[in-house]
Enzyme design. Structure first.
Site, PDB file in Angstrom:
ATOM      1  N   ILE A  48       0.831  -1.207   0.000  1.00  0.00           N
ATOM      2  CA  ILE A  48       0.000   0.000   0.000  1.00  0.00           C
ATOM      3  C   ILE A  48       0.870   1.263   0.000  1.00  0.00           C
ATOM      4  CG2 ILE A  48      -1.682   1.302   1.391  1.00  0.00           C
ATOM      5  CD1 ILE A  48      -2.737  -1.498   2.366  1.00  0.00           C
ATOM      6  N   SER A 173      -6.982   0.221   9.811  1.00  0.00           N
ATOM      7  CA  SER A 173      -7.315  -1.058   9.172  1.00  0.00           C
ATOM      8  C   SER A 173      -8.793  -1.347   9.400  1.00  0.00           C
ATOM      9  CB  SER A 173      -6.484  -2.186   9.800  1.00  0.00           C
ATOM     10  OG  SER A 173      -7.014  -3.442   9.446  1.00  0.00           O
ATOM     11  N   TYR A 186      -3.186  -6.269  17.456  1.00  0.00           N
ATOM     12  CA  TYR A 186      -3.151  -5.470  16.219  1.00  0.00           C
ATOM     13  C   TYR A 186      -4.481  -4.745  16.012  1.00  0.00           C
ATOM     14  CZ  TYR A 186      -3.123  -4.522  11.150  1.00  0.00           C
ATOM     15  OH  TYR A 186      -3.210  -3.922   9.915  1.00  0.00           O
ATOM     16  N   LYS A 190      -4.957  -0.626  15.722  1.00  0.00           N
ATOM     17  CA  LYS A 190      -5.557   0.052  14.568  1.00  0.00           C
ATOM     18  C   LYS A 190      -6.800   0.846  14.978  1.00  0.00           C
ATOM     19  CE  LYS A 190      -2.530  -0.861  11.462  1.00  0.00           C
ATOM     20  NZ  LYS A 190      -1.801   0.207  10.761  1.00  0.00           N
TER      21      LYS A 190
HETATM   22  P1  NAP Z   1       3.400  -4.764   2.983  1.00  0.00           P
HETATM   23  O1  NAP Z   1       2.943  -4.994   1.598  1.00  0.00           O
HETATM   24  O2  NAP Z   1       3.921  -5.906   3.775  1.00  0.00           O
HETATM   25  O3  NAP Z   1       4.500  -3.603   2.939  1.00  0.00           O
HETATM   26  C1  NAP Z   1       5.052  -3.161   4.127  1.00  0.00           C
HETATM   27  C2  NAP Z   1       6.046  -2.069   3.824  1.00  0.00           C
HETATM   28  O4  NAP Z   1       6.492  -1.518   5.054  1.00  0.00           O
HETATM   29  C3  NAP Z   1       7.292  -2.571   3.129  1.00  0.00           C
HETATM   30  O5  NAP Z   1       7.782  -1.527   2.311  1.00  0.00           O
HETATM   31  C4  NAP Z   1       8.252  -2.855   4.272  1.00  0.00           C
HETATM   32  O6  NAP Z   1       9.591  -2.793   3.781  1.00  0.00           O
HETATM   33  C5  NAP Z   1       7.900  -1.704   5.214  1.00  0.00           C
HETATM   34  N1  NAP Z   1       8.110  -1.931   6.645  1.00  0.00           N
HETATM   35  C6  NAP Z   1       7.827  -3.022   7.379  1.00  0.00           C
HETATM   36  N2  NAP Z   1       8.145  -2.822   8.670  1.00  0.00           N
HETATM   37  C7  NAP Z   1       8.636  -1.553   8.752  1.00  0.00           C
HETATM   38  C8  NAP Z   1       9.154  -0.757   9.798  1.00  0.00           C
HETATM   39  N3  NAP Z   1       9.237  -1.236  11.058  1.00  0.00           N
HETATM   40  N4  NAP Z   1       9.560   0.491   9.531  1.00  0.00           N
HETATM   41  C9  NAP Z   1       9.493   0.982   8.279  1.00  0.00           C
HETATM   42  N5  NAP Z   1       9.034   0.277   7.231  1.00  0.00           N
HETATM   43  C10 NAP Z   1       8.606  -0.982   7.468  1.00  0.00           C
HETATM   44  O7  NAP Z   1       2.224  -4.101   3.901  1.00  0.00           O
HETATM   45  P2  NAP Z   1       0.802  -3.473   3.475  1.00  0.00           P
HETATM   46  O8  NAP Z   1      -0.187  -4.554   3.382  1.00  0.00           O
HETATM   47  O9  NAP Z   1       1.003  -2.566   2.339  1.00  0.00           O
HETATM   48  O10 NAP Z   1       0.426  -2.656   4.809  1.00  0.00           O
HETATM   49  C11 NAP Z   1       0.677  -1.292   4.920  1.00  0.00           C
HETATM   50  C12 NAP Z   1      -0.248  -0.691   5.954  1.00  0.00           C
HETATM   51  O11 NAP Z   1      -1.590  -0.981   5.652  1.00  0.00           O
HETATM   52  C13 NAP Z   1      -0.016  -1.163   7.387  1.00  0.00           C
HETATM   53  O12 NAP Z   1      -0.207  -0.062   8.261  1.00  0.00           O
HETATM   54  C14 NAP Z   1      -1.161  -2.148   7.609  1.00  0.00           C
HETATM   55  O13 NAP Z   1      -1.534  -2.247   8.968  1.00  0.00           O
HETATM   56  C15 NAP Z   1      -2.238  -1.511   6.784  1.00  0.00           C
HETATM   57  N6  NAP Z   1      -3.290  -2.442   6.365  1.00  0.00           N
HETATM   58  C16 NAP Z   1      -3.017  -3.438   5.474  1.00  0.00           C
HETATM   59  C17 NAP Z   1      -4.060  -4.283   5.086  1.00  0.00           C
HETATM   60  C18 NAP Z   1      -3.879  -5.371   4.086  1.00  0.00           C
HETATM   61  O14 NAP Z   1      -4.806  -6.170   3.908  1.00  0.00           O
HETATM   62  N7  NAP Z   1      -2.749  -5.478   3.421  1.00  0.00           N
HETATM   63  C19 NAP Z   1      -5.343  -4.115   5.630  1.00  0.00           C
HETATM   64  C20 NAP Z   1      -5.546  -3.102   6.544  1.00  0.00           C
HETATM   65  C21 NAP Z   1      -4.509  -2.260   6.898  1.00  0.00           C
HETATM   66  P3  NAP Z   1      10.877  -3.400   4.602  1.00  0.00           P
HETATM   67  O15 NAP Z   1      10.629  -4.849   4.754  1.00  0.00           O
HETATM   68  O16 NAP Z   1      12.060  -3.049   3.749  1.00  0.00           O
HETATM   69  O17 NAP Z   1      10.889  -2.659   5.916  1.00  0.00           O
END
Ligand code: NAP
Length: 287
Positions: A48, A173, A186, A190
């Site tokens: 995202i 979330s 978690y 959120k």
């Molecule tokens: P993702 O695809 O796993 O990407 C996570 C990104 O964050 C990567 O660039 C990762 O790169 C980086 N990251 C991980 N830990 C970090 C840290 N401690 N400090 C800085 N960067 C960090 O995750 P996503 O699904 O896009 O989720 C992003 C956000 O959306 C989160 O806040 C999550 O709670 C929220 N969200 C996601 C979903 C879903 O279904 N995917 C649903 C609701 C909310 P590195 O590994 O290089 O650090």
């Protein structure tokens, strides 16, 4: 009047799905909706955060991407620069004070300040029920997901430029509205983001800085793989989600589905919107 309507329409309803399918500028601001602005997006090398970074850059903001791993930062920067976008990057583990300081220093060194902050990075530990979670797990999740966005913002605040549009976007979330048993603490972190959004919007209104919240649903990324993988295989997700709600648009959201709303919230079209949460879930979890 027509012009104003078309800008809002573009901001709200056209996701930044990539250069080829993104709507071109309406011509109202040929330089781009967010031209000459600087945006910092945490956790933005994939998923995202990456889609948000790309979308902001397509709207002509200069974007600073960041994540924990240098190689991921390098790859994301190279990919976006390869698309002709104005992007730089730096390592920042948002849970580490020294990394946050480093990010602030890099933003100042390269841009002298910023206009938009998107706090997207979060951690997700599958511990099940909250009462089974250790103190260490509570600390890790609350530190990363709730404290670190607030601390990063307080470090960057003196450097948020006074150029007419200033915005902070927090990322919550669907788990804030519809808690998932496996996600325990978690869910709570959120839900806290909704409160943090309200509180920060109050605190920063006198400075004319708007604070809003993106609330993604189930989005197909590595982060949520545990959740959608099995369901996807068995085509169960479609049946499960409507149990929690009444209408579901389609099975899984894509990162790009979350990006256009962030650009909109940074833009002048959102100048009278603050303290609000925007669900991008394919259904409505609210009354
Ligand atoms: P993702 O695809 O796993 O990407 C996570 C990104 O964050 C990567 O660039 C990762 O790169 C980086 N990251 C991980 N830990 C970090 C840290 N401690 N400090 C800085 N960067 C960090 O995750 P996503 O699904 O896009 O989720 C992003 C956000 O959306 C989160 O806040 C999550 O709670 C929220 N969200 C996601 C979903 C879903 O279904 N995917 C649903 C609701 C909310 P590195 O590994 O290089 O650090």
């Amino acid at each position: 009047m027509l012009q104003a309507v078309s800008v809002v329409h573009r901001g709200l309803f056209h996701s930044c799905a990539g250069l080829s399918v993104r709507m071109s500028s309406t011509g109202i601001n040929p330089k781009g909706l967010l031209a000459n602005r600087v945006a910092v997006v945490t956790g933005s090398t994939e998923g995202i955060g990456f889609a948000i970074a790309r979308c902001l850059a397509q709207d002509k903001a200069h974007v600073v991407v960041s994540s924990r791993k240098q190689q991921n930062v390098d790859l994301a920067v190279a990919t976006l620069q390869g698309e002709g976008l104005s992007v730089t990057g730096t390592v920042c583990h948002v849970g580490k004070a020294e990394d946050r300081e480093w990010l602030v220093a890099k933003v100042l060194e390269h841009h002298g300040g910023l206009d938009f902050l998107v706090c997207n990075a979060a951690v997700n530990i599958l511990v099940g029920g909250t009462l089974k979670a250790s103190e260490e797990v509570w600390d890790k999740i609350l530190n990363m997901n709730v404290k670190s966005p607030a601390l990063l913002l307080s470090q960057l605040l003196p450097h948020i430029e006074n150029r007419g549009m200033r915005a902070v976007i927090l990322v919550s979330s669907i788990a804030a509205y519809v808690p998932q048993a496996k996600l325990g603490v978690y869910n709570i972190s959120k839900t806290a983001m909704l409160g943090l959004t309200r509180m920060l919007s109050l605190e920063l209104a006198p400075k004319d800085i708007r604070v809003n919240c993106l609330v993604p649903g189930v989005i197909e990324t590595r982060f949520s793989q545990f959740f959608w993988n099995d369901f996807k295989k068995e085509h169960k997700l479609q049946r499960q989600i409507p149990d929690m709600c009444s209408v579901l648009l389609h099975m899984l959201g894509q990162p790009e589905d979350c990006a256009g709303i962030v650009s909109f919230l940074c833009s002048p079209d959102a100048s009278y919107i603050t303290g609000e949460s925007f669900v991008v879930t394919g259904f409505s979890p609210r009354l």
